[in-house]
Design a protein around this motif. Sequence first.
Motif, PDB file in Angstrom:
ATOM      1  N   ALA A  81      55.469  32.203  19.146  1.00 38.46           N
ATOM      2  CA  ALA A  81      55.496  33.592  19.678  1.00 38.46           C
ATOM      3  C   ALA A  81      56.742  32.912  20.599  1.00 38.46           C
ATOM      4  O   ALA A  81      57.015  32.166  21.125  1.00 38.46           O
ATOM      5  N   ASP A  82      57.520  34.282  21.295  1.00 42.28           N
ATOM      6  CA  ASP A  82      59.272  34.684  22.047  1.00 42.28           C
ATOM      7  C   ASP A  82      58.109  34.498  22.760  1.00 42.28           C
ATOM      8  O   ASP A  82      57.557  35.921  23.073  1.00 42.28           O
ATOM      9  N   VAL A  83      58.570  34.415  23.790  1.00 37.70           N
ATOM     10  CA  VAL A  83      58.568  34.274  25.548  1.00 37.70           C
ATOM     11  C   VAL A  83      59.544  34.914  26.026  1.00 37.70           C
ATOM     12  O   VAL A  83      60.860  34.469  26.223  1.00 37.70           O
ATOM     13  N   THR A  84      59.506  36.023  26.908  1.00 40.65           N
ATOM     14  CA  THR A  84      60.874  36.423  27.510  1.00 40.65           C
ATOM     15  C   THR A  84      60.918  36.467  28.583  1.00 40.65           C
ATOM     16  O   THR A  84      59.568  37.568  29.032  1.00 40.65           O
ATOM     17  N   ASN A  85      60.989  36.023  30.208  1.00 37.39           N
ATOM     18  CA  ASN A  85      60.692  36.174  31.717  1.00 37.39           C
ATOM     19  C   ASN A  85      61.133  37.189  32.183  1.00 37.39           C
ATOM     20  O   ASN A  85      62.490  37.423  31.883  1.00 37.39           O
ATOM     21  N   PHE A  86      61.013  38.595  32.386  1.00 35.54           N
ATOM     22  CA  PHE A  86      61.601  39.860  33.254  1.00 35.54           C
ATOM     23  C   PHE A  86      61.751  39.507  34.763  1.00 35.54           C
ATOM     24  O   PHE A  86      60.465  38.869  35.342  1.00 35.54           O
ATOM     25  N   ASP A  87      62.696  39.033  34.835  1.00 38.98           N
ATOM     26  CA  ASP A  87      63.076  38.457  36.450  1.00 38.98           C
ATOM     27  C   ASP A  87      63.055  40.163  37.381  1.00 38.98           C
ATOM     28  O   ASP A  87      63.877  40.405  37.118  1.00 38.98           O
ATOM     29  N   VAL A  88      62.286  40.387  37.620  1.00 40.26           N
ATOM     30  CA  VAL A  88      61.953  41.010  38.809  1.00 40.26           C
ATOM     31  C   VAL A  88      63.049  41.044  40.003  1.00 40.26           C
ATOM     32  O   VAL A  88      63.525  42.566  39.804  1.00 40.26           O
ATOM     33  N   ALA A  89      63.673  40.056  40.520  1.00 36.12           N
ATOM     34  CA  ALA A  89      64.434  39.778  41.053  1.00 36.12           C
ATOM     35  C   ALA A  89      65.503  40.346  41.136  1.00 36.12           C
ATOM     36  O   ALA A  89      65.839  41.136  41.928  1.00 36.12           O
ATOM     37  N   GLN A  90      66.094  40.099  39.986  1.00 34.55           N
ATOM     38  CA  GLN A  90      67.084  40.247  39.069  1.00 34.55           C
ATOM     39  C   GLN A  90      67.469  42.113  38.759  1.00 34.55           C
ATOM     40  O   GLN A  90      68.402  42.107  37.823  1.00 34.55           O
ATOM     41  N   SER A  91      66.302  43.063  38.374  1.00 36.74           N
ATOM     42  CA  SER A  91      66.733  43.300  37.393  1.00 36.74           C
ATOM     43  C   SER A  91      66.284  44.958  38.697  1.00 36.74           C
ATOM     44  O   SER A  91      66.700  45.175  40.101  1.00 36.74           O
ATOM     45  N   GLU A 103      59.582  52.201  29.506  1.00 33.91           N
ATOM     46  CA  GLU A 103      59.981  52.857  28.665  1.00 33.91           C
ATOM     47  C   GLU A 103      61.013  51.676  27.898  1.00 33.91           C
ATOM     48  O   GLU A 103      61.802  51.474  27.012  1.00 33.91           O
ATOM     49  N   THR A 104      62.006  50.766  29.492  1.00 29.06           N
ATOM     50  CA  THR A 104      62.932  50.508  28.237  1.00 29.06           C
ATOM     51  C   THR A 104      62.175  48.750  28.244  1.00 29.06           C
ATOM     52  O   THR A 104      63.420  48.457  26.936  1.00 29.06           O
ATOM     53  N   LEU A 105      61.328  48.231  28.527  1.00 24.20           N
ATOM     54  CA  LEU A 105      60.355  47.250  27.786  1.00 24.20           C
ATOM     55  C   LEU A 105      60.239  47.851  26.111  1.00 24.20           C
ATOM     56  O   LEU A 105      60.281  47.014  24.924  1.00 24.20           O
ATOM     57  N   GLN A 106      59.572  49.045  26.453  1.00 21.24           N
ATOM     58  CA  GLN A 106      58.830  49.512  24.766  1.00 21.24           C
ATOM     59  C   GLN A 106      60.206  49.490  24.308  1.00 21.24           C
ATOM     60  O   GLN A 106      59.752  49.805  22.684  1.00 21.24           O
ATOM     61  N   ILE A 142      53.049  42.481  26.968  1.00 26.98           N
ATOM     62  CA  ILE A 142      53.397  42.342  27.846  1.00 26.98           C
ATOM     63  C   ILE A 142      51.674  41.760  28.647  1.00 26.98           C
ATOM     64  O   ILE A 142      50.885  42.371  28.902  1.00 26.98           O
ATOM     65  N   ILE A 143      52.193  40.580  29.695  1.00 28.30           N
ATOM     66  CA  ILE A 143      51.676  40.152  30.840  1.00 28.30           C
ATOM     67  C   ILE A 143      51.599  40.390  31.951  1.00 28.30           C
ATOM     68  O   ILE A 143      53.264  40.357  32.349  1.00 28.30           O
ATOM     69  N   ALA A 168      52.775  47.800  23.217  1.00 27.09           N
ATOM     70  CA  ALA A 168      52.712  46.608  23.131  1.00 27.09           C
ATOM     71  C   ALA A 168      50.946  46.523  23.699  1.00 27.09           C
ATOM     72  O   ALA A 168      50.705  46.918  24.577  1.00 27.09           O
ATOM     73  N   SER A 169      50.270  45.394  23.264  1.00 26.03           N
ATOM     74  CA  SER A 169      49.608  44.613  24.017  1.00 26.03           C
ATOM     75  C   SER A 169      49.465  44.240  25.345  1.00 26.03           C
ATOM     76  O   SER A 169      50.628  43.093  25.690  1.00 26.03           O
TER      77      SER A 169
END
Length: 311
Positions: free
Chosen positions: A70-80, A93-96, A103-104, A122-123
């Motif tokens: 699978a392709d993995v993306t780390n969502f950087d909460v600190a920089q979001s 909504e953005t992720l959707q 979504i883990i 998403a699951s």
Amino acid sequence: MARKDLLDIAALDREEIDLLLDQSIPFKELFTRSVKKVPALKGKSVLMLFYEPSTRTHSSFEVAAKRLSADVTNFDVAQSSITKGESVRETVETLQAMRTDYIIVRHGRSGLPGMIAKQTKASVINAGDGAHAHPTQALLDAFTIKEKFPDPTGRKVLIIGDILHSRVARSTSTILKKLGMEVAYLGPGSLVPLIGPENVRRFTDYKEAMAWSPDVVYLLRVQMERQDVQFFPSLREYHRLYGVTDARLDEIRKRGLYLMHPGPVNRGVELCDAVMDYERSLINDQVENGIAVRMAVLYWLKPGGGTLAGS
């Protein structure tokens, strides 16, 4: 039929639990032998949404997803934009819009992964929410115990530590009871709820707990970051009363008991240094099994997934 999400253990029936544990076996065989990667989730995307810091759970999910291609993306909460006041709903909504497949989620607020699951196609996999649940930790714990006791019915597990704040204690005790095991809690009276899960014994004295004759001793990490008041005098006192000291390790060795800990270990608090060399310590097994179990969970939630071909 597989579910869309994995949010807690309580919602799973025995058949689903058995399926996930059984499916973890071939995945473990894959990566512990020569094959490190399979195309089971090729073309699928996994997004890691961790609002709380994590090393073991985060890396375990990331490795599991990548070994399934699978392709993995780390969502950087600190920089979001979250740091600018963006709500969780706006983030989802953005992720959707990114059309992610999984979504883990790890969050300090109980129930938040379930809320996210209702807002996305998403699951969603709960990687730990507040003091509520940690389903994949429970699954890997059960898998680790079943490797030593293929028929776990009637086996006893003593969970020691901060039960009050522990999502691990809640999820792991739930799955073990569903598998027919006996569970007991041990810890300071301030950290072991007077009213707990049905059929779970409550001890506040180490000798009384050991007289119960457990097969597995499961140490929880003392979570100082979740304690807004001091629940015991000091860490040294905690270790003396409830930790696995050198003397207690000798007793555990003589009894032939297995030791477990979800990590990271606070040495000198829950465990003495010698535990790491104890021949029946399953702590490293838990780390390895976490990857296999999380591979099984991701595959199980895959549309059209559920079981491996030929199994």
